[in-house]
Enzyme design. Sequence first.
Site, PDB file in Angstrom:
ATOM      1  N   LEU A   1       5.723 -19.968  -8.414  1.00 24.44           N
ATOM      2  CA  LEU A   1       4.265 -20.018  -8.325  1.00 24.44           C
ATOM      3  C   LEU A   1       3.807 -20.629  -7.010  1.00 24.44           C
ATOM      4  O   LEU A   1       2.900 -20.100  -6.349  1.00 24.44           O
ATOM      5  CB  LEU A   1       3.695 -20.797  -9.501  1.00 24.44           C
TER       6      LEU A   1
ATOM      7  N   TYR B   1      12.718 -29.180 -23.661  1.00 25.52           N
ATOM      8  CA  TYR B   1      11.875 -28.711 -22.556  1.00 25.52           C
ATOM      9  C   TYR B   1      10.419 -28.617 -23.010  1.00 25.52           C
ATOM     10  O   TYR B   1       9.505 -29.152 -22.366  1.00 25.52           O
ATOM     11  CB  TYR B   1      12.364 -27.354 -22.052  1.00 25.52           C
TER      12      TYR B   1
ATOM     13  N   THR C   1       3.357 -24.455 -20.408  1.00 22.27           N
ATOM     14  CA  THR C   1       4.230 -23.381 -20.883  1.00 22.27           C
ATOM     15  C   THR C   1       3.925 -22.937 -22.308  1.00 22.27           C
ATOM     16  O   THR C   1       3.397 -23.711 -23.121  1.00 22.27           O
ATOM     17  CB  THR C   1       5.699 -23.865 -20.813  1.00 22.27           C
ATOM     18  N   ASP C   2       4.303 -21.706 -22.609  1.00 24.35           N
ATOM     19  CA  ASP C   2       4.250 -21.187 -23.971  1.00 24.35           C
ATOM     20  C   ASP C   2       5.205 -21.926 -24.908  1.00 24.35           C
ATOM     21  O   ASP C   2       5.051 -21.886 -26.124  1.00 24.35           O
ATOM     22  CB  ASP C   2       4.575 -19.688 -23.986  1.00 24.35           C
TER      23      ASP C   2
END
Length: 297
Positions: free
Chosen positions: A16, A130, A106-107
């Site tokens: 990114l 995570y 994050t998902d």
Amino acid sequence: MVRNKKILVTGSSGQLGNKISMLASNYDKYHFVFLDKNDLDISNFDLVEKTIKNLETDIVINCAAFTDVDKAENEDKLADLVNYFSVKNLAKICFENNLQLIHISTDYVFDGKKNEPYIESDLPNPINKYGLSKFSAENSILDYNLTGSVIIRTSWVYSELSNNFVRKIIDKINLGHSFSVVDNEFGSPTNASDLAKVILDIIPHLKDESTQIYHFSNSGVCSRYDLAVEINRLLDGKSVISSSKSLNTITRRPKFSALDSNKIANKFQLDINDWKYSLENFFKELDKNKISFYESY
């Protein structure tokens, strides 16, 4: 004369951060500073504070993260240091200096038990270390209630850089390998270029007095297998790709982690590309820029 706002992008050598740097010249109202881990390790709290103040930073875009999901299971202290405690420190600095923070999440904050794309108000329940480190970071930012700041959850991010699912599939196809891919993990692929552009486009409109959470991915849902098959088609590849079931014993992963991006689309009047359309654009850009994925072995 009013100076241009200064934007510090951490983790600038990642997918990114790299894309933001490629687009930065199109946003001349801002002065960008790009620092990767070698320039600024965000776990060095004192250095981070000193750097932000010395640069006279107005906005921090935090792209730095520990993203190896499997390693996070065994190196959870390091994952927490980078993904949680370092982000908490960033939020504290932004609060104390009245700065804006754009943080990428994050998902994987979700458990994957839902059967339709997750919206921002769905209750997070991470099932691996995570995801837990990223969720802890979100909460630490929300505790500071930063003005004009956002947490953007994204999923299955890909670019021409090597450490992502799409790139790994491309490498296998280019080498003529046949292989299997799991068909029971579902999500929303995200072209890093699309995400970078959205972040830069919404900055002038970040006016909320409290930190907001948004989801962003390309629209639509697919399995890992569906994504691999589409890559093979776009490359006119000869690989035979078979489907399999996830047997990962290292890390639990959400089976369904697709994101609903309607909130950010409606708030900022965004047109979000379908994942297949954006994946095709990705390959067109590679072809235009003569980027090859063939590697030497």
